[in-house]
Design an enzyme around this catalytic site. Structure first.
Site, PDB file in Angstrom:
ATOM      1  N   CYS A 142      -4.446   3.565   2.854  1.00  0.00           N
ATOM      2  CA  CYS A 142      -3.471   3.184   4.107  1.00  0.00           C
ATOM      3  C   CYS A 142      -3.932   3.448   5.589  1.00  0.00           C
ATOM      4  CB  CYS A 142      -2.378   4.378   3.708  1.00  0.00           C
ATOM      5  SG  CYS A 142      -0.915   4.386   4.885  1.00  0.00           S
ATOM      6  N   CYS A 201       2.274  10.108  -0.535  1.00  0.00           N
ATOM      7  CA  CYS A 201       3.628   9.929   0.058  1.00  0.00           C
ATOM      8  C   CYS A 201       4.494   9.456  -0.694  1.00  0.00           C
ATOM      9  CB  CYS A 201       3.290   9.536   1.318  1.00  0.00           C
ATOM     10  SG  CYS A 201       2.766   7.685   1.423  1.00  0.00           S
TER      11      CYS A 201
END
Length: 353
Positions: A101, A197
């Site tokens: 990410c 997440c």
RNA sequence: UGGGCUGUCGCCAAGUGGUAAGGCACGGGACUUUGACUCCCGCAUUCGCUGGUUCGAGUCCAGCCAGCCCAA
């Protein structure tokens, strides 16, 4: 006035980052990346981009008086993070999606967008430092050693470092919380984020099966002698060094010591069988851009927040290293990042093969 | 239905008269922007059943039940 795009997740760290930069006179643009659809993830909890978190980020941006936007990077996130995550597990490795990410979303997609918006910098709430000497940028560990996140940033290039600000790298987490309290940010006491997440309930194996739309095939648990011990729930549900959740009782604790994606087997063994002292690293990034000329001794970090350990590192090709440890380590895991330090400086990093 | 052995938490397993170790598994918590590891807490008022001996029995005695093994 320098323009900074601040990545605001809705958490304390990035909120204080935006506040500090605004105080320092930067023209800040707060941005929350929308990385996935909440409906898909079925999240009830706060994660880095739930609707609640976007509201938190917006609220903080408004309070400190900075422009605020939400960028929809859902498609990129699916392609660059979630898909890699699944492929890695399916290949028998254990990915670190936070690193992808950072690499593909925050410091590529978002970074590029920042430059397009005529920003001079991108800023995040990471705990790490960047310094510059003779035109060469260096990535350093944070002053708050307990919160250091340089490990997940090893992929940064000279270009990115030249246009990145990490104001929290010089601070202690406790100071950050204090500032948030003083400014009455509503997320001041929000719990630090945890879990993946996009898998807020922590059950990543179930997420993967939902994502792929099918169950992973059951297979055999075997011991190091190849004898069957029981049945596993799909190879993606296990990682090297795992002890809990095996569902097999034994005289002593059993750990996952190997995974074989082709044979669909998971090998269990004792703690002693988890140790090894040699491995290879690929997909490298050298912070200063220079390859290693000779075998060199560096401090290696083999998983997030692990202790650094001495390692003799030899470059075997343009994009690969061989690492020899002086002391065997437990559960060196394919797919995790190996990051090498010289003191407080990150020298290079890559993926354990 | 002759002989031998065994029956303690879901699993393994200490304990041979003094008031139920431990490990695995499991549940909860801490830690943590990955998965793990680690750490902390919890987890058999009860020892196949029924009687008996004893101040006191998982531990001794009797009977019964269940399982295993060897003979037939």
């Amino acid at each position: 006035m320098k323009r900074v795009l601040v990545a605001m997740s809705g958490g304390v760290d990035s909120s204080v980052t935006a506040y500090i930069l605004a105080q320092q006179g930067y023209e800040c643009i707060g941005v929350t990346m929308k990385l996935y659809d909440n409906e898909v993830v079925c999240s009830n909890r706060h994660t880095c981009c739930s609707l609640d978190d976007i509201e938190d980020a917006r609220s903080v941006a408004q309070r400190i008086g900075v422009e605020y936007h939400v960028f929809n990077f859902t498609a990129d996130f699916e392609r660059q993070v979630i898909r890699r995550f699944a492929e890695s597990y399916e290949a028998g490795a254990t990915p670190n999606p936070c690193i992808d990410c950072n690499r593909y979303l925050k410091f590529d997609r978002l970074y590029t967008r920042a430059m397009q918006l005529d920003c001079d910098y991108i800023a995040t709430g990471h705990y790490a430092r960047i310094s510059c000497e003779n035109g060469i940028y260096t990535l350093k560990t944070a002053l708050d050693a307990g919160k250091d996140q340089s490990y997940v940033l090893y992929s940064l290039t000279q270009n990115q470092l030249a246009h990145t600000l990490f104001p929290l790298g010089e601070m202690q987490k406790s100071q950050v919380r204090e500032i948030a309290e003083q400014q009455s940010f509503l997320n001041a006491r929000k719990h630090d984020s945890q879990d993946i997440c996009f898998v807020p309930n922590g059950n990543y194996a179930a997420f993967l099966e939902r994502y792929r739309g099918s169950k992973y095939p059951r297979g055999a648990f075997i011991n190091t002698a190849g004898e069957a011990l029981g049945e596993h729930r799909g190879i993606a549900a296990y990682t090297i060094g795992q002890r809990k959740g095996l569902g097999i009782s034994a005289k002593e604790p059993l750990y996952v010591v190997a995974k074989n994606a082709a044979a669909n087997t998971v090998t269990l063994g004792t703690q002693a069988e988890l140790f090894s002292s040699e491995f290879d690293v690929a997909d490298l990034n050298f912070i200063c851009g220079n390859a290693l000329k000779t075998p060199i001794t560096l401090d290696a970090m083999l998983r997030y927040h692990a202790n650094k350990i001495p390692a003799i590192v030899t470059q075997t090709s343009e994009n690969a290293l061989h690492v020899q440890l002086t002391t065997p380590q437990k559960a060196i895991t394919k797919g995790q990042a190996a990051v090498f330090y010289d003191g407080e400086n990150v020298v290079c990093g890559g993926t354990i093969m």
